[in-house]
Design an enzyme around this catalytic site. Sequence first.
Site, short mmCIF file in Angstrom:
data_model
loop_
_atom_site.label_atom_id
_atom_site.label_comp_id
_atom_site.label_asym_id
_atom_site.label_seq_id
_atom_site.Cartn_x
_atom_site.Cartn_y
_atom_site.Cartn_z
N GLN A 101 6.95 -17.24 -23.23
CA GLN A 101 5.66 -17.55 -23.86
C GLN A 101 4.55 -17.16 -22.89
OE1 GLN A 101 5.47 -21.36 -25.96
NE2 GLN A 101 7.68 -21.61 -25.64
N ASP A 176 17.03 -3.27 -26.30
CA ASP A 176 15.78 -3.11 -27.06
C ASP A 176 14.76 -2.37 -26.19
OD1 ASP A 176 14.60 -5.04 -25.30
OD2 ASP A 176 15.36 -6.64 -26.57
N LYS A 199 15.43 -1.42 -32.24
CA LYS A 199 15.64 -2.47 -33.24
C LYS A 199 14.31 -2.96 -33.77
CE LYS A 199 15.54 -6.45 -30.14
NZ LYS A 199 16.25 -7.57 -29.55
N ARG A 201 12.62 -6.52 -34.95
CA ARG A 201 12.80 -7.98 -34.99
C ARG A 201 12.21 -8.52 -36.29
NH1 ARG A 201 14.44 -11.57 -31.53
NH2 ARG A 201 14.48 -10.05 -29.83
N ASP A 225 20.63 -6.75 -19.92
CA ASP A 225 19.44 -7.51 -20.30
C ASP A 225 19.22 -8.61 -19.28
OD1 ASP A 225 17.22 -8.11 -21.77
OD2 ASP A 225 18.28 -8.53 -23.64
N GLY A 232 22.37 -12.88 -30.68
CA GLY A 232 22.26 -12.08 -31.90
C GLY A 232 21.92 -10.63 -31.62
#
Length: 315
Positions: A101, A176, A199, A201, A225, A232
């Site tokens: 965030q 990604d 991808k 989202r 990553d 997922g």
Amino acid sequence: MIPHNKLIKIFTGNANPTLAQAICDCLGLKLGESEIGTFNDGEIFASFFETVRGADVFLCNSTCTPVNNNLMELLIMIDACKRASAQRITAVVPYFGYARQDRKNKPRDPISGKLVADLITAAGADRVLTLDLHCSQLQGFFDIPVDNLVGSPIFVKHFSDKFEDEHDNIVVVSPDIGSVQRARYFAERMSLPLAIVDKRRVKAGHSEVMNIIGDVRDKKVILYDDMVDTAGSMVNAAKTLVENGATEVYACASHAVMSGAAVQNIENSPIKELAVLDTIAPPNLTKLKVLSVAPIFAEAIERIYEEISISDLFK
């Protein structure tokens, strides 16, 4: 190894005491005696059973699930040591929650990463030691020094040993677009080509894989990553890689957040092995390979304590 007669103290919260003990073992130190618990109504308390006056104190606690409890444990530990006249307090946060965030994506969104940075600073921490922040710009949210270590060298060694005789048959894959920079760095360290999963989202926690940028046909691939949450994205990427001709899929992520149905998703996926670091206490998963970050954190703590550069640990 740090001599025992020097005033350094390492304490841990309840997030991952096993890692804190491993760090102390690497340094030849005894883990500080303390108790972090809760009152009947759920309020958190911290009790330290040895002096910290004038000490260089390192407080270890990842802000993983339960995120808010572990964050409050860290803040209360910092406050307790500050009030007990510790000379310097370093918050050792192997996994830093709320780092996702970091910006406003729509009107009236909070920037919770900045809020948490302010809370840690206001509690009395003098510096923060962490590893593989989800967003590196989070370092700029703090008004105190932040040392952001990297876990990629640990994965480089693991996979270099694993595929020692198959170097020409391996491709590193970013799951990604957002992870391309860290995946490219990892691929360069291993002298391997890079492919990218493009991808789209759909909503938070769900994504739709579109296509593969790069050649993975007849190759073993390593998905790289910084964290695996619900898994997922990683599982969808693995399925798409197999559909595009990859022979075997391996994966690695610094932080095994593993929320929701992540364990089941990984177990039922084409992924043969998921290598993670022990910044978070690992779940029970047959495909999991856990690699320790204790040595790198121990070296960083020793360098901070000795007031020498730790920049080599960022490479």
